[in-house]
Design a protein around this motif. Structure first.
Motif, short mmCIF file in Angstrom:
data_model
loop_
_atom_site.label_atom_id
_atom_site.label_comp_id
_atom_site.label_asym_id
_atom_site.label_seq_id
_atom_site.Cartn_x
_atom_site.Cartn_y
_atom_site.Cartn_z
N ASP A 23 0.88 -1.05 0.16
CA ASP A 23 0.11 0.03 -0.06
C ASP A 23 0.83 1.11 -0.15
OD1 ASP A 23 -2.55 1.17 0.16
OD2 ASP A 23 -2.10 1.72 2.11
N SER A 24 1.96 1.20 0.82
CA SER A 24 2.90 2.52 0.73
C SER A 24 3.51 2.62 -0.47
CB SER A 24 3.76 2.25 1.93
OG SER A 24 4.62 1.27 1.71
N THR A 67 9.63 -2.45 -12.11
CA THR A 67 9.67 -3.00 -10.70
C THR A 67 8.40 -3.29 -9.95
OG1 THR A 67 11.73 -1.28 -10.69
CG2 THR A 67 11.08 -2.33 -8.64
N VAL A 68 7.60 -2.18 -10.00
CA VAL A 68 6.29 -2.61 -9.22
C VAL A 68 5.46 -3.50 -9.91
CG1 VAL A 68 4.03 -1.31 -8.72
CG2 VAL A 68 6.19 0.06 -8.72
N VAL A 76 13.43 13.51 -9.86
CA VAL A 76 14.15 12.23 -10.20
C VAL A 76 13.72 11.30 -8.95
CG1 VAL A 76 16.04 11.12 -10.42
CG2 VAL A 76 15.67 13.24 -11.76
N GLU A 77 13.83 12.12 -7.94
CA GLU A 77 13.56 11.07 -6.63
C GLU A 77 11.96 10.71 -6.35
OE1 GLU A 77 15.48 13.10 -3.59
OE2 GLU A 77 17.43 12.62 -4.21
N HIS A 78 11.12 11.73 -6.91
CA HIS A 78 9.67 11.34 -6.65
C HIS A 78 9.30 10.14 -7.49
CE1 HIS A 78 8.22 14.23 -4.14
NE2 HIS A 78 8.59 15.29 -4.91
N ILE A 79 9.92 10.17 -8.67
CA ILE A 79 9.70 9.09 -9.76
C ILE A 79 10.17 7.71 -9.11
CG2 ILE A 79 9.93 8.00 -12.11
CD1 ILE A 79 9.75 11.20 -13.04
N ASP A 80 11.58 7.73 -8.78
CA ASP A 80 12.32 6.61 -8.36
C ASP A 80 11.80 6.13 -6.92
OD1 ASP A 80 14.21 4.55 -8.64
OD2 ASP A 80 15.77 5.79 -7.48
N ASN A 81 11.17 7.05 -6.26
CA ASN A 81 10.73 6.24 -4.81
C ASN A 81 10.08 5.01 -4.84
OD1 ASN A 81 12.01 8.30 -3.04
ND2 ASN A 81 10.11 9.57 -3.16
N PRO A 82 9.09 4.99 -5.77
CA PRO A 82 8.20 3.55 -5.67
C PRO A 82 9.10 2.24 -5.88
CG PRO A 82 6.90 5.18 -7.07
CD PRO A 82 8.42 5.75 -6.68
#
Lengths: 494, 226
Positions: free
Chosen positions: B102-103, B140-141, B200-206
């Protein structure tokens, strides 16, 4: 029923209670310990099926225990059961996988020793060998079952939740089967010693089915087990269930089923008949230890899953149980009997006298037992099995088997075919011819059991034993039980 | 005797019916996560091509909707697992897995919200790399969703998906490092650079979170197969 009789039965009920408190955990411990089944559900199912198993198929294993030593006075039965119950309690305190079976066998041997009664060595070896076979068989069953279930789960690819739901149902069904087998196999431990001195009589319900005195005893014992399950097993289940068997639910199911199968094969007369018909070797019907079956099954899974070496300390504790429990129970029983007899002035055994009459010599001669050495001992009476056995030691031409036959033939068991006692016989079980021929012997007296058997056999072909081979084993066994019921009914000293 | 048995039978039937319902809720939850990842990729594409248009906002609200549905499903599954004392052995693991999944979904949603609120000005020369990064993150997801499904239905297949999670996450890391280096090599004002780096980080976080979840899943799997 007299109050004294009820009092003497209490030790059996105590033994039943402790069996219920301890062994119910073998059947439902993991299921309840891992929260797969609620305790209340487990207790109800367990109690119900223990009672059913005991009353319906409890007879087989009880018969073997009866052959080991027929405790023939109620105070004696009381002490045998009490010593077994106390031993179980003490061994449980020590944390050994204790077995009521081993305790009661020790108790019976203690009584045999005290009353100077003959111990049937063949029966004793049969019982001892099943104690070793029981955990091994449980391990084998567990390995086979586990492989099958594992394969099945891989092929069906069930959802985690579906597996869980099926396992839950499976544990419930396996628990019911386990409780049934436990009742069938272990009721003999609880009530077996009371059979020869049972205070109950056979009766039939509206002519539909009959309830033997043994079944009434078993019902009483099973109720005691049920009380043990309901009142005390929760603690054992929640602590032992989690600690002893840290197994995933599916493996727990395998353990319960393997354990139940082992108890079932050692108790089922139906299975025995089936094996006989199929021409396969039969399994002796002996009460075995439920705890040791569980330990065996767990070891089986351990071997399979991790390939780890066998845990010798677990095996060691089983071995210690085999040895220590019967010895402890035997000593307790012997000492206890001494007290009951000398302090409380109770008759703890009915002495069994022996005599070698001409009739006995003739009977043995016909059976092919060498009688030359026996002739010098004719027409003398002996007060106990031990006394007579010492005499037989001096007879040189007897084999061990021949010796057993002499002991059985020479045993005095006074009987009178009393018309008034026919009411105790089960009219639906005996054939018309069998009843008629028994009536024809009315008012006759017999000194030995074989004499009544021979008289009956002469009066009706229905009373004749068939040739001793595999095909006739079931028939002869049934006939033997019918004869036993006649002996019980017509015995003078009761 | 007979009625008692009937109720017992009926109870078992309802048990299996409830089980089935719960199974489909878990499946549904995983579907929502997978869909969110796909919408996430579409939304980043749209933003790079056209900026925060109405179509982009629509994708954002789609992810919002998926997130709140997933939350409902998660709560329902968790409550049922505990209320009915189901899977006592793996209950805690399943709970942990679902909350972490969920996170991942929340991070997808959060990234899109950041685009919508901050409206970053991304120079065209970086578009290709942002797209490549998004692609690896979604992969990845997606692999994580497959691994999670396998955990419920076919435990032996979990490693088959797990190594892909690790692989795509590594790829995403490579792209993000390359992109950050390129951003800071330009003559843009530092504030702009920092803003671009944030995205870049917002996109990479998941993807980073997915890797963490996969690590946990590996342990849960070992626990169940031992």
């Amino acid at each position: 029923m007299e109050l004294a009789v009820l009092f003497f039965l209490t030790s059996g009920l105590f033994l039943g209670w402790s069996l219920g408190a301890n062994d119910a955990a073998n059947v439902f411990g993991t299921a309840v310990g891992t929260q797969m089944i609620r305790f209340s559900t487990a207790a109800i199912i367990c109690s119900l099926f223990v009672i059913l198993g005991a009353v319906i198929s409890g007879g087989g294993a009880a018969h073997t225990l009866g052959r080991l030593g027929a405790v023939n006075a109620l105070p004696g039965s009381f002490m045998a059961a009490l010593s077994a119950a106390v031993s179980v309690y003490l061994m449980t305190k020590l944390g050994l996988p204790v077995s009521t079976t081993q305790a009661i066998v020790g108790g019976i041997l203690g009584w045999n020793l005290f009353s100077e009664t003959r111990t049937d060595i063949t029966t004793l070896t049969t019982i001892l060998s099943t104690w070793i076979i029981c955990p091994i068989l449980a391990a084998v069953f567990a390995i086979i079952l586990f492989k099958l279930v594992d394969k099945l789960l891989k092929v069906t690819r069930l959802h985690l939740l579906r597996t869980d739901a099926y396992t839950r149902l499976g544990l419930l069904l396996a628990g019911a089967f386990g409780a049934y087998s436990l009742g069938a196999n272990n009721i003999a431990n609880v009530m077996g010693v009371f059979i020869p001195s049972s205070p109950f009589t056979d009766f039939s319900v509206a002519g539909l089915f009959s309830v033997s005195s043994t079944q009434q005893l078993f019902l009483l014992g099973a109720l005691a087990i049920a009380v043990g399950v309901v009142t005390y097993s929760k603690r054992v289940m929640t602590t032992v269930g989690g600690r002893l068997l840290p197994l995933p639910p599916v493996a727990a199911w395998v353990v319960v089923v393997a354990h139940s199968l082992v108890l079932f094969v050692f108790a089922s007369e139906g299975l025995e008949a089936l094996l006989l018909r199929a021409g396969l070797p039969t399994i002796p019907l002996v009460p075995v230890s439920s705890s040791q079956a569980v330990v065996g099954a767990v070891i089986g899974i351990g071997i399979l899953k991790s390939g780890r070496t066998v845990q010798w300390n677990v095996l060691g504790s089983i071995g210690l149980g085999w040895l220590a429990t019967p010895i402890l129970a035997g000593i307790l029983c012997f000492v206890g009997l001494f007290f009951v007899q000398n302090v409380f002035n109770q008759q703890v055994y009915r002495p069994i006298p022996y005599t070698v009459s001409d009739a006995v010599i003739g009977h043995l001669d016909r059976a092919g037992v060498p009688v030359a050495g026996l002739r010098e001992h004719t027409n003398r009476s002996y007060g106990s099995a031990r006394e007579f056995a010492t005499v037989l030691d001096g007879v040189s031409d007897l084999t061990a088997k021949g010796r057993d036959r002499v002991m059985i033939a020479a045993e005095i068991d006074e009987m009178l075919v009393d018309i008034s006692r026919f009411a105790e016989l089960d009219g639906t079980w005996l054939t018309h011819d069998q009843l008629e021929s028994a009536y024809s012997l009315a008012s006759e007296s017999y000194r030995h059991r074989w004499q009544l058997a021979e008289a009956l056999a002469a009066a009706s072909p229905d009373w004749r034993m068939l040739e001793d081979n595999r095909a006739n084993k079931a028939h002869n066994k049934d006939l033997g039980k019918k004869l036993d019921s006649l002996y019980r009914a017509f015995r003078k000293l009761r | 005797m007979a009625p008692a048995r009937n109720t017992m039978f009926a109870k078992n039937l309802t048990l299996f019916r409830r089980t089935k319902a719960l199974e489909s809720q878990i499946d549904d939850f995983l579907n929502k996560l997978s869909q969110s990842a796909l919408v996430f990729r579409r939304a980043v594409d749209i933003y790079l091509a056209e900026g925060a248009t109405a179509e982009f906002e629509e994708k954002l609200s789609q992810v919002n909707e998926l997130e709140s549905q997933a939350d409902k499903l998660r709560r329902s599954v968790e409550t049922q697992l505990y209320a009915q004392t189901l899977i006592p052995e793996s209950r805690g693991d399943v709970l942990g897995l679902i909350e972490n999944l969920d996170s991942v979904l929340n991070l997808c949603e959060g990234g899109l919200w950041a685009f919508s609120i901050e409206k970053p000005d991304i120079p065209a020369e970086f578009h290709a790399d942002y797209r490549a990064l998004t692609e690896q993150v979604v992969n990845t997801v997606e692999s994580l969703v497959l691994a999670s499904r396998a955990f419920f239905r076919n435990i032996e297949a979990v490693p088959d998906h797990m190594h892909k999670v690790m692989f795509y996450e590594k790829e995403a890391d490579k792209v993000s490092t390359k992109l950050k280096k390129a951003i800071f090599a330009t003559d843009l004002p530092l504030s702009h650079k920092a803003h671009l780096r944030n995205f870049v980080e917002h996109i990479d976080n998941p993807a980073d979170k997915s890797e963490d979840v996969a690590d946990r899943l590996a342990i849960y799997t070992i626990k169940r197969t031992v």
